[in-house]
Design an enzyme around this catalytic site. Structure first.
Site, PDB file in Angstrom:
ATOM      1  N   ARG A   1      -9.916   0.520   8.761  1.00  0.00           N
ATOM      2  CA  ARG A   1      -9.484  -0.838   9.096  1.00  0.00           C
ATOM      3  C   ARG A   1     -10.455  -1.539  10.030  1.00  0.00           C
ATOM      4  O   ARG A   1     -10.222  -2.699  10.381  1.00  0.00           O
ATOM      5  CB  ARG A   1      -8.118  -0.815   9.778  1.00  0.00           C
ATOM      6  CG  ARG A   1      -7.006  -0.341   8.879  1.00  0.00           C
ATOM      7  CD  ARG A   1      -5.650  -0.650   9.485  1.00  0.00           C
ATOM      8  NE  ARG A   1      -4.644   0.157   8.812  1.00  0.00           N
ATOM      9  CZ  ARG A   1      -3.398  -0.230   8.590  1.00  0.00           C
ATOM     10  NH1 ARG A   1      -2.981  -1.389   9.014  1.00  0.00           N
ATOM     11  NH2 ARG A   1      -2.556   0.560   7.969  1.00  0.00           N
TER      12      ARG A   1
ATOM     13  N   LYS B   1       0.833  -1.195   0.000  1.00  0.00           N
ATOM     14  CA  LYS B   1       0.000   0.000   0.000  1.00  0.00           C
ATOM     15  C   LYS B   1       0.872   1.251   0.000  1.00  0.00           C
ATOM     16  O   LYS B   1       0.705   2.130  -0.849  1.00  0.00           O
ATOM     17  CB  LYS B   1      -0.925   0.020   1.227  1.00  0.00           C
ATOM     18  CG  LYS B   1      -1.834  -1.194   1.333  1.00  0.00           C
ATOM     19  CD  LYS B   1      -2.777  -1.109   2.521  1.00  0.00           C
ATOM     20  CE  LYS B   1      -2.099  -1.025   3.872  1.00  0.00           C
ATOM     21  NZ  LYS B   1      -1.361  -2.259   4.237  1.00  0.00           N
TER      22      LYS B   1
ATOM     23  N   ARG C   1       0.171  -8.593  13.371  1.00  0.00           N
ATOM     24  CA  ARG C   1      -0.477  -7.620  12.470  1.00  0.00           C
ATOM     25  C   ARG C   1      -1.286  -8.330  11.396  1.00  0.00           C
ATOM     26  O   ARG C   1      -2.369  -7.872  11.014  1.00  0.00           O
ATOM     27  CB  ARG C   1       0.576  -6.697  11.848  1.00  0.00           C
ATOM     28  CG  ARG C   1       1.120  -5.678  12.853  1.00  0.00           C
ATOM     29  CD  ARG C   1       2.474  -5.133  12.451  1.00  0.00           C
ATOM     30  NE  ARG C   1       2.473  -4.462  11.176  1.00  0.00           N
ATOM     31  CZ  ARG C   1       3.567  -4.273  10.425  1.00  0.00           C
ATOM     32  NH1 ARG C   1       4.741  -4.720  10.840  1.00  0.00           N
ATOM     33  NH2 ARG C   1       3.491  -3.648   9.288  1.00  0.00           N
TER      34      ARG C   1
ATOM     35  N   ARG D   1      11.876  -0.630  11.675  1.00  0.00           N
ATOM     36  CA  ARG D   1      10.608  -0.255  12.297  1.00  0.00           C
ATOM     37  C   ARG D   1      10.343  -1.139  13.504  1.00  0.00           C
ATOM     38  O   ARG D   1      10.542  -2.353  13.440  1.00  0.00           O
ATOM     39  CB  ARG D   1       9.456  -0.399  11.281  1.00  0.00           C
ATOM     40  CG  ARG D   1       9.044   0.920  10.694  1.00  0.00           C
ATOM     41  CD  ARG D   1       8.035   0.775   9.601  1.00  0.00           C
ATOM     42  NE  ARG D   1       6.772   0.150  10.016  1.00  0.00           N
ATOM     43  CZ  ARG D   1       5.677   0.150   9.275  1.00  0.00           C
ATOM     44  NH1 ARG D   1       5.692   0.756   8.092  1.00  0.00           N
ATOM     45  NH2 ARG D   1       4.581  -0.441   9.697  1.00  0.00           N
TER      46      ARG D   1
ATOM     47  N   ARG E   1      12.215  -5.761   5.335  1.00  0.00           N
ATOM     48  CA  ARG E   1      12.170  -4.327   5.617  1.00  0.00           C
ATOM     49  C   ARG E   1      12.764  -4.027   6.990  1.00  0.00           C
ATOM     50  O   ARG E   1      13.378  -2.971   7.189  1.00  0.00           O
ATOM     51  CB  ARG E   1      10.731  -3.808   5.547  1.00  0.00           C
ATOM     52  CG  ARG E   1      10.657  -2.292   5.765  1.00  0.00           C
ATOM     53  CD  ARG E   1       9.283  -1.742   5.511  1.00  0.00           C
ATOM     54  NE  ARG E   1       8.321  -2.182   6.510  1.00  0.00           N
ATOM     55  CZ  ARG E   1       7.031  -1.914   6.469  1.00  0.00           C
ATOM     56  NH1 ARG E   1       6.541  -1.201   5.468  1.00  0.00           N
ATOM     57  NH2 ARG E   1       6.221  -2.340   7.407  1.00  0.00           N
TER      58      ARG E   1
END
Ligand code: B4P
Length: 196
Positions: A88, A13, A144, A133, A127
């Site tokens: 969401r 996204k 998640r 992160r 990532r």
């Protein structure tokens, strides 16, 4: 153009949204990006959001809805927007419906990026090595994905029932996916309405 970009964490996204919004001349609004900038600035909103994000849980609806309502009220959204990662939850869908109704507008399409779960986990683990992160550790990545499956995936049927959903294969190169999104936005809904 009023667009939603949906899909599980890691579906692409954030990767697709800025270029897609630029093609339509509308702002890209990513709730995750707004939360991360608030966390970085240590604002009260950021302090609230951080604990939820670090556990892979959603930030409470009242916080997220107020933030999005304020953002959509800004002048650059008057002619349209791309929402990346919102709504969401069912409560967020209701809030967005109310905001759109109040301004006498409607959504044009909901683009859903579809990617297999193991590919998603692999992308986010990669990532983690690049961006660090705090929500990209493997247990949180898997949490998640569960939260998305429980709370967000069912919303796609709601938008499908409205004839808005354009499902796009999110695998392959970023350029391939962008081309599929463009093609899908020029085509009819790819998911038949199944619930009302
Ligand atoms: P987000 O920032 O939205 O994070 P995300 O769902 O993981 O998607 P992201 O945009 O990061 O991943 P992308 O697919 O672009 O949300 C983070 C957190 O914020 C949430 O967990 C929640 O706590 C909170 N939050 C946000 N919105 C909320 C809301 N509405 N309500 C409540 N809480 C909310 O990219 C992933 C990786 O894949 C990248 O490394 C990218 O390079 C790679 N990639 C992309 N396309 C690829 C391709 N085609 N091939 C290979 N790799 C690809």
């Amino acid at each position: 153009m009023r667009l939603l970009l949906m899909g599980p964490p890691g579906a692409g996204k954030g990767t697709q949204s800025a270029a897609l919004a630029a093609r339509y001349g509308i702002p890209a609004i990513a709730t995750g990006d707004i939360f991360r900038s608030q966390v970085a600035e240590r604002t009260p909103l950021g302090v609230t959001a951080q604990g939820y994000m670090d556990r892979g849980e959603y930030v409470p609806d009242e916080v997220t809805n107020a933030m999005v309502a304020a953002r959509l009220g800004e002048a650059d959204c008057a002619r349209g927007f791309l929402l990346d990662g919102y709504p969401r939850t069912a409560e967020q869908v209701a809030e967005l419906d109310a905001l759109l109704a109040a301004s006498d507008h409607a959504l044009d399409a909901v683009v859903v990026l579809a990617v297999d779960t193991e590919e998603l986990v692999g992308r986010l683990v990669r990532r983690a090595g690049l961006e660090g992160r705090t929500d990209d550790t493997e247990p949180v990545i898997r949490r998640r994905q569960e939260v998305y499956a429980e709370q967000t995936a069912p919303l796609i049927a709601l938008y499908a029932a409205r004839g808005l959903v354009r499902e796009v294969d999110g695998t392959g190169t970023v350029v391939d996916v962008a081309a599929r999104v463009d093609a899908a936005l020029g085509a009819q809904s790819t998911i038949e309405a199944s619930v009302s």
